[in-house]
Scaffold this motif. Structure first.
Motif, PDB file in Angstrom:
ATOM      1  N   ASP A  94      46.242  47.602  42.178  1.00  0.00           N
ATOM      2  CA  ASP A  94      45.459  48.064  41.034  1.00  0.00           C
ATOM      3  C   ASP A  94      46.359  48.382  39.867  1.00  0.00           C
ATOM      4  O   ASP A  94      46.017  48.157  38.713  1.00  0.00           O
ATOM      5  CB  ASP A  94      44.685  49.327  41.410  1.00  0.00           C
ATOM      6  CG  ASP A  94      43.331  48.964  41.996  1.00  0.00           C
ATOM      7  OD1 ASP A  94      43.033  47.762  42.049  1.00  0.00           O
ATOM      8  OD2 ASP A  94      42.614  49.884  42.402  1.00  0.00           O
ATOM      9  N   ALA A 108      47.467  45.200  38.013  1.00  0.00           N
ATOM     10  CA  ALA A 108      46.280  44.633  37.354  1.00  0.00           C
ATOM     11  C   ALA A 108      45.925  45.436  36.102  1.00  0.00           C
ATOM     12  O   ALA A 108      45.660  44.871  35.041  1.00  0.00           O
ATOM     13  CB  ALA A 108      45.103  44.614  38.323  1.00  0.00           C
ATOM     14  N   LYS A 109      45.965  46.778  36.225  1.00  0.00           N
ATOM     15  CA  LYS A 109      45.636  47.635  35.059  1.00  0.00           C
ATOM     16  C   LYS A 109      46.675  47.455  33.959  1.00  0.00           C
ATOM     17  O   LYS A 109      46.338  47.422  32.774  1.00  0.00           O
ATOM     18  CB  LYS A 109      45.579  49.103  35.486  1.00  0.00           C
ATOM     19  CG  LYS A 109      44.249  49.464  36.110  1.00  0.00           C
ATOM     20  CD  LYS A 109      44.187  50.943  36.456  1.00  0.00           C
ATOM     21  CE  LYS A 109      42.944  51.237  37.269  1.00  0.00           C
ATOM     22  NZ  LYS A 109      43.090  52.366  38.168  1.00  0.00           N
ATOM     23  N   ARG A 134      46.104  44.451  31.849  1.00  0.00           N
ATOM     24  CA  ARG A 134      44.940  44.536  30.952  1.00  0.00           C
ATOM     25  C   ARG A 134      45.298  45.208  29.631  1.00  0.00           C
ATOM     26  O   ARG A 134      44.491  45.236  28.704  1.00  0.00           O
ATOM     27  CB  ARG A 134      43.781  45.228  31.651  1.00  0.00           C
ATOM     28  CG  ARG A 134      43.299  44.385  32.813  1.00  0.00           C
ATOM     29  CD  ARG A 134      41.836  44.555  33.140  1.00  0.00           C
ATOM     30  NE  ARG A 134      41.483  43.507  34.088  1.00  0.00           N
ATOM     31  CZ  ARG A 134      41.375  43.670  35.401  1.00  0.00           C
ATOM     32  NH1 ARG A 134      41.518  44.867  35.923  1.00  0.00           N
ATOM     33  NH2 ARG A 134      41.085  42.662  36.182  1.00  0.00           N
ATOM     34  N   ASP A 137      36.638  43.695  35.971  1.00  0.00           N
ATOM     35  CA  ASP A 137      37.233  42.661  36.826  1.00  0.00           C
ATOM     36  C   ASP A 137      36.273  41.470  36.963  1.00  0.00           C
ATOM     37  O   ASP A 137      36.137  40.882  38.035  1.00  0.00           O
ATOM     38  CB  ASP A 137      37.589  43.247  38.200  1.00  0.00           C
ATOM     39  CG  ASP A 137      38.529  42.330  38.977  1.00  0.00           C
ATOM     40  OD1 ASP A 137      39.373  41.657  38.327  1.00  0.00           O
ATOM     41  OD2 ASP A 137      38.418  42.257  40.207  1.00  0.00           O
ATOM     42  N   ASP A 158      36.498  38.510  36.005  1.00  0.00           N
ATOM     43  CA  ASP A 158      37.143  37.250  36.442  1.00  0.00           C
ATOM     44  C   ASP A 158      37.744  37.369  37.845  1.00  0.00           C
ATOM     45  O   ASP A 158      38.349  36.416  38.339  1.00  0.00           O
ATOM     46  CB  ASP A 158      38.212  36.814  35.437  1.00  0.00           C
ATOM     47  CG  ASP A 158      39.331  37.836  35.279  1.00  0.00           C
ATOM     48  OD1 ASP A 158      39.239  38.926  35.885  1.00  0.00           O
ATOM     49  OD2 ASP A 158      40.297  37.538  34.550  1.00  0.00           O
ATOM     50  N   MET A 159      37.593  38.545  38.468  1.00  0.00           N
ATOM     51  CA  MET A 159      38.100  38.816  39.825  1.00  0.00           C
ATOM     52  C   MET A 159      39.594  38.522  39.944  1.00  0.00           C
ATOM     53  O   MET A 159      40.075  38.041  40.964  1.00  0.00           O
ATOM     54  CB  MET A 159      37.301  38.036  40.865  1.00  0.00           C
ATOM     55  CG  MET A 159      35.884  38.541  40.949  1.00  0.00           C
ATOM     56  SD  MET A 159      34.920  37.804  42.265  1.00  0.00           S
ATOM     57  CE  MET A 159      34.703  36.174  41.672  1.00  0.00           C
ATOM     58  N   SER A 160      40.329  38.835  38.879  1.00  0.00           N
ATOM     59  CA  SER A 160      41.769  38.560  38.882  1.00  0.00           C
ATOM     60  C   SER A 160      42.573  39.685  39.526  1.00  0.00           C
ATOM     61  O   SER A 160      43.745  39.489  39.858  1.00  0.00           O
ATOM     62  CB  SER A 160      42.271  38.322  37.450  1.00  0.00           C
ATOM     63  OG  SER A 160      42.072  39.487  36.670  1.00  0.00           O
ATOM     64  N   ALA A 161      41.954  40.876  39.710  1.00  0.00           N
ATOM     65  CA  ALA A 161      42.723  42.010  40.253  1.00  0.00           C
ATOM     66  C   ALA A 161      43.379  41.639  41.578  1.00  0.00           C
ATOM     67  O   ALA A 161      44.507  42.039  41.865  1.00  0.00           O
ATOM     68  CB  ALA A 161      41.818  43.226  40.417  1.00  0.00           C
TER      69      ALA A 161
END
Ligand SMILES: Cc1cc2nc3c(=O)[nH]c(=O)nc-3n(C[C@H](O)[C@H](O)[C@H](O)COP(=O)(O)O)c2cc1C
Length: 167
Positions: free
Chosen positions: A3, A6-7, A10, A154, A156-159
């Motif tokens: 996470d 991913a954060k 962004r 999320d 695009d479900m890239s996390a």
């Protein structure tokens, strides 16, 4: 999945776009956030595209793409073009569009658009970096606000694609 990473990613500020592709009378479009300007003279834009996408197949054949900039209110449009493949559904059938000068589809209700001819296609990790020369473009709605990638969560479900740690 991490996470944290991913954060972190962004925080690279990005908009949300629909990229239309065409090969003669075959057309498709997909949602994208990974777009950047790479040159002023000539005017070049780069898109990062997963080569598994149906759009990449058409892009390789037609060698044109058109970028429609989505409005803040167009999250549903991002969902429509970004969560299903043109392999199984005609995504353009239910959304108003028109062909740009290149023939690639542009969304009629976008904030702005860029119409491009492919000049380079480069392997970049698990994606392809496709560079296009901008041959046309316009601001369609000067007063509107753009949809921001960070606001799509999320979608695009890239996390799940980020590594556990930097390596
Ligand atoms: C907000 C959002 C951003 C996306 N950004 C990209 C991107 O920059 N590059 C990419 O290859 N796919 C991106 N995708 C995924 C594609 O839009 C998605 O896989 C699409 O279904 C591919 O469609 P196609 O198979 O019809 O080409 C994004 C999806 C969403 C929802």
């Amino acid at each position: 999945m991490s996470d944290g990473i991913a954060k972190l990613f962004r925080h690279l500020t990005a908009g949300v776009y629909v990229i239309g592709v065409a090969d003669s009378d075959r057309r498709n479009a997909f949602t994208a956030s990974s777009i950047m300007q790479v040159s002023f003279s000539p005017l070049l834009l780069a898109i990062s595209i997963n080569p598994e996408h149906e759009s990449y197949r058409l892009l390789c054949r037609g060698r044109v793409f058109a970028i429609s900039v989505l409005r803040a209110q167009q999250r549903a449009v991002a969902v429509h073009f970004g969560t299903q493949s043109g392999r199984t559904v005609d995504k353009l059938a239910s959304i108003p569009w028109r062909p740009g000068k290149t023939g690639a589809p542009l969304l009629v209700d976008a904030l702005a658009y860029f119409d491009c001819e492919v000049v380079r296609d480069i392997v970049a990790g698990d994606h392809r970096l496709v560079i296009g020369r901008v041959i046309d473009g316009a601001i369609v709605s000067p007063a509107g606000d753009p949809l921001l990638y960070a606001q799509t969560g999320d979608l695009d479900m890239s996390a799940g694609l980020y590594p556990q740690e930097f390596c």
